[in-house]
Design an enzyme around this catalytic site. Sequence first.
Site, PDB file in Angstrom:
ATOM      1  CG  ASP A  82      17.630  34.486  -6.114  1.00  8.23           C
ATOM      2  OD1 ASP A  82      18.641  34.491  -5.356  1.00  8.23           O
ATOM      3  OD2 ASP A  82      16.920  33.475  -6.266  1.00  8.23           O
TER       4      ASP A  82
ATOM      5  CG  ASP B 125      -0.218   0.042   2.525  1.00  9.53           C
ATOM      6  OD1 ASP B 125       1.030   0.124   2.522  1.00  9.53           O
ATOM      7  OD2 ASP B 125      -0.882   0.010   3.570  1.00  9.53           O
TER       8      ASP B 125
ATOM      9  CB  THR C  67      16.085  30.617 -10.734  1.00 10.40           C
ATOM     10  OG1 THR C  67      14.920  30.525  -9.903  1.00 10.40           O
ATOM     11  CG2 THR C  67      17.042  31.663 -10.199  1.00 10.40           C
TER      12      THR C  67
ATOM     13  CD  GLN D 203       6.773  25.274   1.851  1.00 11.22           C
ATOM     14  OE1 GLN D 203       5.960  25.237   2.768  1.00 11.22           O
ATOM     15  NE2 GLN D 203       6.739  24.408   0.847  1.00 11.22           N
TER      16      GLN D 203
ATOM     17  CE  LYS E  66      14.047  33.670  -7.883  1.00 10.38           C
ATOM     18  NZ  LYS E  66      14.648  32.369  -7.602  1.00 10.38           N
TER      19      LYS E  66
ATOM     20  CG  ASP F 181      20.252  29.643  -7.170  1.00 11.22           C
ATOM     21  OD1 ASP F 181      20.263  29.983  -5.980  1.00 11.22           O
ATOM     22  OD2 ASP F 181      19.275  29.806  -7.912  1.00 11.22           O
TER      23      ASP F 181
ATOM     24  CD  GLU G 290       1.090   2.366   6.182  1.00  9.76           C
ATOM     25  OE1 GLU G 290       1.619   1.501   6.922  1.00  9.76           O
ATOM     26  OE2 GLU G 290       0.015   2.922   6.444  1.00  9.76           O
TER      27      GLU G 290
END
Length: 313
Positions: free
Chosen positions: A172, A42, A229, A101, A195, A221, A44
């Site tokens: 950037d 499944d 980018t 993030q 950017k 980068d 996992e």
Amino acid sequence: MSEMSRDDLRIVAGPANRVLADTVARELGGEPDPSAVERFPDGELRPWVRDVHGADVYVVQPTGPGGGDSIVALLLLLDACHRAGASRVTAVVPYFGYARQDRRQHGGQAVGARVIADALATAGAERLVVVDPHTPALEALCEIPVEMVTAVPVLAHGLAGTGDGFVVVAPDLGAVKLAERYAALLDTPVAIVRKHRESGSSVHAKELIGDVADRRPIIVDDMISTGGTIEAAAGVLLDHGAIPEIDVAATHGPLVPSAIRRLHALPIRRLLVTDSVAQHDAFAEVHTIAPLLTDTIRRLHEDKPLDDLLIRT
Ligand code: R5P
């Protein structure tokens, strides 16, 4: 199972980049790790670690490409080592995904880097080793000590032979310090592209700070994902008269399939990445970070300082 002590160093090789982890284990004088992560029908995952009781354990596993399964496998391996009685567990995460993030740009978003960092600590990691993370804020986001080592010298060595006529380019504003570190090693000037990211795959770049006319650009980068980018920066450089023979260096290459097509269409002379994430496309020149990780792990095991391996911001 053989008895281990804190004097024993063990590498546990996660499935995301076994070649890298097994190379590190061999360079440290050990055998390839017998641990495994099984997959149930499944989907996992179930890890199985061996011979870690009492040992100083380093779980080597990048969290990409892709994120999901690589992160779950890393968390389960850390938990397995902790529960099996390792005397100390260090997560060695050459590519730390979700680091972009590191803050909310809009209400309703998550601080993904914090979520992953908390999960690593909860799963049993007592220390984290990362290579050129997207943000140095990672250290402040983690409740456990973080060692941020850098592959810039590895890639700069790969670029050796550059000098007169070259210019290192930050694609950037976030890459300016990185570009300065390359430029110091390669003895070149720096230019900066401004950017604006519109979405995960679409970026716009228009302004340039610095002089690139009749120079050979080296775009640097921390990572390349969609290639957007690099594509945007290359456009600005060519508009400003740069020589259309571009070198690109990025520590991490979690390249999505469309990125290869995108990069192929650009006047790129060389594309250098490391093996922080397993690489499968022959387009990129892959420079290994195995010696960097080996040195880092050996020094941590021997309680020696890492100073010259760390990112200097
Ligand atoms: C973002 O600020 C990063 O430093 C990289 O520039 C970016 O993540 C690269 O992603 P892509 O290749 O998708 O443009």
